[in-house]
Structure formats: structure tokens, C-alpha cells
Scaffold this motif. Structure first.
Motif, short mmCIF file in Angstrom:
data_model
loop_
_atom_site.label_atom_id
_atom_site.label_comp_id
_atom_site.label_asym_id
_atom_site.label_seq_id
_atom_site.Cartn_x
_atom_site.Cartn_y
_atom_site.Cartn_z
N ARG A 168 28.01 90.32 2.36
CA ARG A 168 26.65 90.14 1.41
C ARG A 168 27.44 91.11 0.53
O ARG A 168 26.96 91.44 -0.63
CB ARG A 168 25.90 90.08 1.73
CG ARG A 168 24.30 89.79 0.91
CD ARG A 168 23.40 90.81 1.99
NE ARG A 168 23.80 91.78 2.49
CZ ARG A 168 22.68 92.43 3.65
NH1 ARG A 168 22.44 92.03 4.41
NH2 ARG A 168 23.52 94.02 4.32
N ASP A 169 28.23 91.99 1.34
CA ASP A 169 28.14 93.75 0.58
C ASP A 169 28.89 94.11 -0.44
O ASP A 169 28.88 94.34 -1.36
CB ASP A 169 27.77 94.68 1.59
CG ASP A 169 26.65 95.52 2.23
OD1 ASP A 169 25.55 94.03 2.25
OD2 ASP A 169 26.78 95.81 3.79
N VAL B 46 23.72 83.92 2.72
CA VAL B 46 23.57 84.61 3.28
C VAL B 46 22.31 83.98 4.51
O VAL B 46 21.90 84.21 5.50
CB VAL B 46 22.75 86.04 3.35
CG1 VAL B 46 22.07 86.57 4.51
CG2 VAL B 46 23.78 86.64 2.75
N ALA B 47 20.54 82.98 3.41
CA ALA B 47 19.36 82.77 4.26
C ALA B 47 20.32 81.55 4.90
O ALA B 47 20.01 80.76 6.10
CB ALA B 47 18.81 82.45 3.39
N ARG C 47 26.88 89.72 6.95
CA ARG C 47 26.45 91.53 6.18
C ARG C 47 27.46 91.84 5.35
O ARG C 47 27.79 92.53 4.14
CB ARG C 47 26.22 92.65 7.16
CG ARG C 47 25.28 92.03 7.54
CD ARG C 47 24.41 93.05 8.88
NE ARG C 47 23.62 92.76 9.48
CZ ARG C 47 23.09 93.32 10.70
NH1 ARG C 47 23.97 93.71 11.40
NH2 ARG C 47 22.11 92.87 11.14
N GLU D 275 21.76 82.33 8.30
CA GLU D 275 20.27 82.70 8.72
C GLU D 275 19.97 81.84 9.68
O GLU D 275 19.24 82.02 10.94
CB GLU D 275 20.41 83.63 8.39
CG GLU D 275 20.90 85.11 7.75
CD GLU D 275 20.04 85.95 7.09
OE1 GLU D 275 18.99 85.72 6.29
OE2 GLU D 275 19.43 87.08 7.00
N ASP E 231 26.06 84.94 -1.77
CA ASP E 231 24.41 85.73 -3.24
C ASP E 231 23.11 85.35 -1.96
O ASP E 231 23.85 84.83 -0.83
CB ASP E 231 24.25 84.86 -3.43
CG ASP E 231 24.43 83.11 -4.03
OD1 ASP E 231 23.50 82.33 -2.56
OD2 ASP E 231 24.87 82.51 -4.39
N SER E 232 22.02 85.50 -1.67
CA SER E 232 21.34 86.25 -0.95
C SER E 232 20.39 84.21 -0.64
O SER E 232 20.12 83.98 0.33
CB SER E 232 19.61 85.92 -1.92
OG SER E 232 19.51 84.94 -3.22
#
Length: 288
Positions: free
Chosen positions: A160-161, A170-171, A157, A174, A166-167
Motif C-alpha cells: 500500500r505504501d 487493501v479492504a 502495508r 483485510e 489501492d484502498s
């Protein structure tokens, strides 16, 4: 004024922390949020000191970890803590003498003893720090869930912040988290680990290896071994062979190395930016 204030001369900070006179004190440079110093006390003991400029809790966490690691008879050597007062940490100075193959094998055996000493739970009884990043040491009883919640998710997190991931990145990570119970291998009890055991935190002293700068906690012992492999270490093959002879790891350890490297790589992304992004994502791909 706290001892670690930038307005306090380092020799005065060391003197206040140790309660003794400082004969000499040389500034070596900076690391993260603290200045580094080396010198000698009036009683002849050599010291190495960190003086914090902010993040004063981090040296205290390091001192707690060093003392905890030092409790293990015959375990991996660490420098003695001479003082830990506010933002000042004063340690016994290590006289470096170069890495030797016999010392590397000895480190492997001693690290095995340290890990075998165990911990009451995953986590620690003190607030953790990794450089200037807080480590959530809230206790847990199963490593996969604890590692995901207390080590990977907070830094994922944060990265990312900060805009370093990027998204899609993160995916990808995850998806690893979703499978962590399957990737983690056989259950292991909490080991007494160094927690930041890259090659730079191994000093090769006259009497063998000395481990510095721990983020010590009850963790998975393979995390220390994977960290040694992350950026390479002198005579790594000797360290690992001696370790495995003393305390064999479960089958499949090599396949689990990227999982244990995710946390330090995420930490490097948070601390140093996108230059470590590709190495992090490569570790995630290897787990896929």
C-alpha cells in the motif's frame, strides 16, 4: 572493508570467507542486491557464491536456514554451506541434470520428512529475509494469527505504501484477514519449512532435487506445497502424490491453497510492482 563490498573482487571475497585459495571464479549475473558467482576452490571443491551489495544480513539468514533444514536425516537435500561471512555466502555447487519423475517423487517423500521434523514455534530464532524484504520471525504459537501478523500485514502495508495497492485492494485483503481463523483449517504444529519453495528454488541435481534459497522457519507445511503450485513445478503431480502418501494433509487442502499463496504474492507485489496485483486479488477472491 566488508567482504561483500562492491570494491572487493568476488574471488577475493570468496577466499576471505572460506579461508582458502580460489582457483577459478566466474560471475553469473545479479539477483536482487547480490552478485552471483561460480567457481572452484584450490582443494577441488566447486562452489556457488552470493556477494551482497547491501542487505548483508540476508545471506546470513539463508545460511542459518540451510543448516537448519540440513539437520533432518533423509529430509530434502540442500547444498552444504562452505562459508557465511558478512555479506558473502559460499555454497557447495550443484551439478544440474534435469527433472525426472522418480526424482520428483523422491522430493515429495523427503519434503514430508523435513516437515515432520517440526520446529519449536512458528517463526525462527534468526532474522528472516525474502530476497531484499525482511521477514518478521518473531515466535508465535498459533499459525493463523502468526501468519496474519508476521507475514501478511507487513507486506500488505508495504505494498500500500509503495502505491501498488489501492484502498479497495487493501479492504479486500483485510476481509480475508478477518476470516483467517476459519479459512486456515485444522490446527497444525509448526513444521520445518523451506519458506520460498517455488520451482526456481528446486535444482534437479544428479542425485535428485536440491532446495536452494530458503526463507526457512517454523511454518505451516501447506505453505511449501502451495508455493510449488504457484508458478508450477516439473512433475508437480508426482511430488504432491508422494508427499501425501508419506504425510497426508488435512481434508480441504486445495481450498486453502490461495490462503498460503497470499504471502508470496504480496511479496512479489512489493518486489516487482503492480504486475502481480491481479494474481494477488484473484487469490483473495477465491477465498471469499
Amino acid at each position: 572493508m566488508p567482504h561483500g563490498s562492491p570494491a572487493t573482487p568476488p574471488a577475493a571475497a570468496v577466499s576471505a570467507a572460506t579461508g582458502g585459495e580460489v582457483r577459478s571464479c566466474t560471475t553469473l549475473g545479479t539477483s536482487h542486491a547480490w552478485t552471483l558467482h561460480s567457481g572452484e576452490l584450490a582443494d577441488g571443491r566447486g562452489f556457488f557464491a552470493k556477494v551482497a551489495d547491501g542487505y548483508a544480513e540476508a545471506p546470513a539468514a539463508e545460511a542459518a536456514g540451510l543448516r537448519w533444514l540440513a539437520e533432518v536425516p533423509g529430509g530434502a537435500a540442500v547444498p552444504g554451506v562452505l562459508a557465511a561471512d558478512g555479506g558473502v555466502l559460499v555454497l557447495e555447487r550443484v551439478h544440474e541434470d534435469g527433472a525426472r519423475a522418480d526424482a520428483a517423487a523422491d522430493l515429495g517423500r523427503r519434503l514430508a520428512l523435513t516437515h515432520r521434523a517440526g520446529a519449536p514455534f512458528f517463526g525462527a530464532s534468526w532474522p528472516g529475509w525474502l530476497a531484499t524484504l525482511p521477514l518478521d520471525n518473531t515466535p508465535g504459537d498459533r499459525w493463523p494469527e502468526w501468519y496474519a501478523r508476521r507475514r501478511l500485514l507487513p507486506y500488505l502495508r508495504d505494498a500500500r505504501d509503495r502505491g501498488y495497492l489501492d484502498s479497495g485492494d487493501v479492504a479486500q485483503l483485510e476481509r480475508v484477514l478477518d476470516r483467517i481463523a476459519d479459512l486456515a483449517g485444522p490446527d497444525e504444529p509448526p513444521a520445518r519449512i523451506h519458506g520460498d519453495l517455488w520451482a526456481g528454488n528446486v535444482l534437479w541435481g544428479r542425485d535428485g532435487a536440491v532446495l536452494i534459497d530458503p526463507a526457512a522457519h517454523g511454518g505451516h507445511r501447506e505453505s511449501d506445497l502451495a508455493m510449488l503450485q504457484l508458478f508450477g513445478a516439473p512433475h508437480l503431480d508426482r511430488i504432491l502424490a508422494a508427499y501425501d502418501e508419506a504425510f497426508p494433509t488435512a481434508p480441504g487442502r486445495r481450498d486453502r491453497v490461495p490462503l498460503h499463496q497470499l504471502h508470496p504474492l504480496l511479496a512479489h507485489v512489493c518486489l516487482f510492482g503492480r504486475s502481480y496485483r491481479s494474481q494477488l486479488l484473484d487469490a483473495a477472491r477465491r477465498l471469499a
